[in-house]
Design a protein around this motif. Structure first.
Motif, short mmCIF file in Angstrom:
data_model
loop_
_atom_site.label_atom_id
_atom_site.label_comp_id
_atom_site.label_asym_id
_atom_site.label_seq_id
_atom_site.Cartn_x
_atom_site.Cartn_y
_atom_site.Cartn_z
N ASP A 71 -8.63 -9.17 -16.96
CA ASP A 71 -7.58 -8.69 -16.07
C ASP A 71 -6.35 -8.20 -16.82
OD1 ASP A 71 -5.00 -9.45 -14.51
OD2 ASP A 71 -6.50 -9.58 -12.93
N GLN A 72 -5.74 -9.09 -17.59
CA GLN A 72 -4.45 -8.76 -18.21
C GLN A 72 -4.61 -7.90 -19.47
OE1 GLN A 72 -1.46 -9.42 -17.00
NE2 GLN A 72 -2.22 -10.58 -15.25
N ALA A 83 -13.87 -16.13 -3.65
CA ALA A 83 -14.18 -14.84 -4.28
C ALA A 83 -13.81 -13.71 -3.33
CB ALA A 83 -15.67 -14.78 -4.61
N ASP A 84 -13.32 -12.61 -3.87
CA ASP A 84 -12.97 -11.45 -3.03
C ASP A 84 -14.24 -10.84 -2.42
OD1 ASP A 84 -10.13 -11.30 -3.72
OD2 ASP A 84 -10.82 -10.72 -5.71
N ALA A 104 -14.21 -24.75 -17.25
CA ALA A 104 -13.31 -24.03 -16.34
C ALA A 104 -12.23 -23.27 -17.12
CB ALA A 104 -12.69 -25.02 -15.36
N ARG A 105 -11.67 -23.92 -18.15
CA ARG A 105 -10.58 -23.23 -18.88
C ARG A 105 -11.08 -21.99 -19.63
NH1 ARG A 105 -9.54 -26.76 -24.19
NH2 ARG A 105 -8.06 -25.09 -24.57
N ASP A 106 -12.37 -22.01 -20.04
CA ASP A 106 -12.95 -20.82 -20.69
C ASP A 106 -13.04 -19.67 -19.67
OD1 ASP A 106 -13.50 -22.38 -23.01
OD2 ASP A 106 -15.37 -23.06 -22.12
N VAL A 107 -13.45 -20.04 -18.46
CA VAL A 107 -13.61 -19.01 -17.42
C VAL A 107 -12.25 -18.41 -17.05
CG1 VAL A 107 -14.36 -18.63 -15.03
CG2 VAL A 107 -15.78 -19.99 -16.59
N THR A 108 -11.23 -19.26 -16.97
CA THR A 108 -9.88 -18.73 -16.71
C THR A 108 -9.46 -17.78 -17.85
OG1 THR A 108 -9.31 -20.78 -15.58
CG2 THR A 108 -7.47 -19.36 -16.21
N ALA A 109 -9.79 -18.16 -19.07
CA ALA A 109 -9.42 -17.31 -20.20
C ALA A 109 -10.17 -15.97 -20.16
CB ALA A 109 -9.70 -18.03 -21.52
N TYR A 110 -11.46 -16.02 -19.81
CA TYR A 110 -12.21 -14.75 -19.67
C TYR A 110 -11.63 -13.90 -18.54
CZ TYR A 110 -15.97 -15.47 -23.05
OH TYR A 110 -16.68 -15.60 -24.20
N ALA A 111 -11.22 -14.55 -17.47
CA ALA A 111 -10.62 -13.81 -16.36
C ALA A 111 -9.35 -13.10 -16.82
CB ALA A 111 -10.35 -14.75 -15.19
N ARG A 112 -8.53 -13.81 -17.59
CA ARG A 112 -7.28 -13.20 -18.09
C ARG A 112 -7.58 -12.07 -19.08
NH1 ARG A 112 -4.52 -18.98 -18.18
NH2 ARG A 112 -3.47 -18.81 -16.17
N LYS A 127 -7.74 -18.19 -10.80
CA LYS A 127 -6.47 -18.56 -11.44
C LYS A 127 -6.04 -17.53 -12.49
CE LYS A 127 -4.80 -22.54 -13.89
NZ LYS A 127 -5.26 -23.73 -14.60
N GLY A 128 -7.02 -16.90 -13.12
CA GLY A 128 -6.69 -15.95 -14.19
C GLY A 128 -6.56 -14.51 -13.73
N LEU A 129 -6.71 -14.27 -12.43
CA LEU A 129 -6.77 -12.87 -11.97
C LEU A 129 -5.57 -12.45 -11.12
CD1 LEU A 129 -10.54 -12.75 -10.88
CD2 LEU A 129 -9.57 -11.94 -13.02
N GLN A 130 -5.07 -11.25 -11.42
CA GLN A 130 -4.02 -10.66 -10.58
C GLN A 130 -4.47 -9.30 -10.12
OE1 GLN A 130 -0.19 -10.33 -12.42
NE2 GLN A 130 -0.11 -12.51 -12.87
N TYR A 131 -5.09 -8.60 -11.05
CA TYR A 131 -5.40 -7.20 -10.85
C TYR A 131 -6.90 -6.98 -10.56
CZ TYR A 131 -6.84 -2.73 -13.03
OH TYR A 131 -7.46 -1.55 -13.33
N SER A 132 -7.76 -7.66 -11.28
CA SER A 132 -9.21 -7.46 -11.11
C SER A 132 -9.69 -8.12 -9.83
CB SER A 132 -10.00 -8.09 -12.26
OG SER A 132 -9.47 -7.75 -13.50
#
Ligand code: 1GP
Length: 237
Positions: free
Chosen positions: A152-153, A205-206, A141-149, A179-184
């Protein structure tokens, strides 16, 4: 502009030009109330079969985009184009090499405002796309959050696509991506076959993408539109 359009997509069907679909099934999909049709696949995708499927979809007033996996199969006439870039691979060809080749070939002909980049994270190691791109699908899960950031960021890619193609994913992983997304925008695709699965993924999911089910249970596939759209996106605690 495609980037604005995708912000409204809640449910999307993905059709493979290399698979057979009857006229009746295609009509049911195109008139289902889905927000868009994506045409694309991993293998056997050609200019000819993509063109033929686009011509059939165009009879219906549904937004239709091509997801490009091979630049020799790019067909003019779509409403837009999605370009995947695989984030969880070390193979630079699938991150940016194929993209460079396409830009070198088409140069100034590319309609940039009809194009959206997708940051792909592929999580089913058995999927054809996982083998092709030699991705590392064994992620926590933490890898996926990191990929999301990262998507996104850092890279500001408009879409973060969690691809479980052919198998149903884990809600915990989809939440980790959120958790890692704001913009994407978060796209989820993979293994949706029933109401419970459609609603579980639609809560996090959006945009929910349904592919395979179209080919073996079209009535159920049509029902996923309602299941996804009546589900509210949940807030992360
Ligand atoms: C495939 O994400 C899509 O690229 C949808 O997955 O075919 O497993 O529904 P399924």
């Amino acid at each position: 502009m495609l980037r604005k359009k995708i912000k409204k997509w809640r449910h999307v069907f993905k059709l493979d030009p290399n698979r057979l679909l009857s006229d009746l099934a295609l009509k049911m999909i195109c008139t289902s109330g889905t927000d868009a049709i994506i045409i694309g696949g991993t293998d056997g995708v050609t200019f000819e079969n993509t063109f033929r499927l686009l011509e059939r979809v165009k009879k219906y007033p549904v937004y239709c985009v091509q997801e490009i996996s091979n630049h020799s199969a790019v067909v003019p006439g779509f409403d837009g184009y999605l370009i995947p870039s695989v984030l969880n691979t070390d193979q630079s060809y699938w991150i940016k090499g194929a993209h460079f080749e396409a830009i070198r070939t088409y140069g100034s002909l590319i309609p940039w405002n009809q194009i959206v980049l997708e940051g792909y994270v592929i999580l089913n190691p058995e999927a054809k796309v996982a083998r092709l791109t030699k991705c590392d699908a064994n992620l926590q899960a933490r890898d996926v959050t990191a990929y999301a950031r990262l998507c996104d960021q850092l890279f500001r890619i408009p879409v973060f696509y969690l691809e479980y193609s052919g198998t149903y994913g884990k809600a915990e992983i989809v939440k980790a991506a959120r958790k890692g997304l704001q913009y994407s925008r978060l796209f989820y695709g993979g293994g949706i076959t029933d109401e419970q699965q459609a609603k579980e993924m639609a809560a996090w999911a959006d945009t929910v993408i349904v592919g395979n089910l179209v080919y073996y249970h079209v009535e159920k596939a049509v029902s996923t539109v309602k299941w996804v759209k009546e589900t509210k996106l949940r807030a992360l605690k």
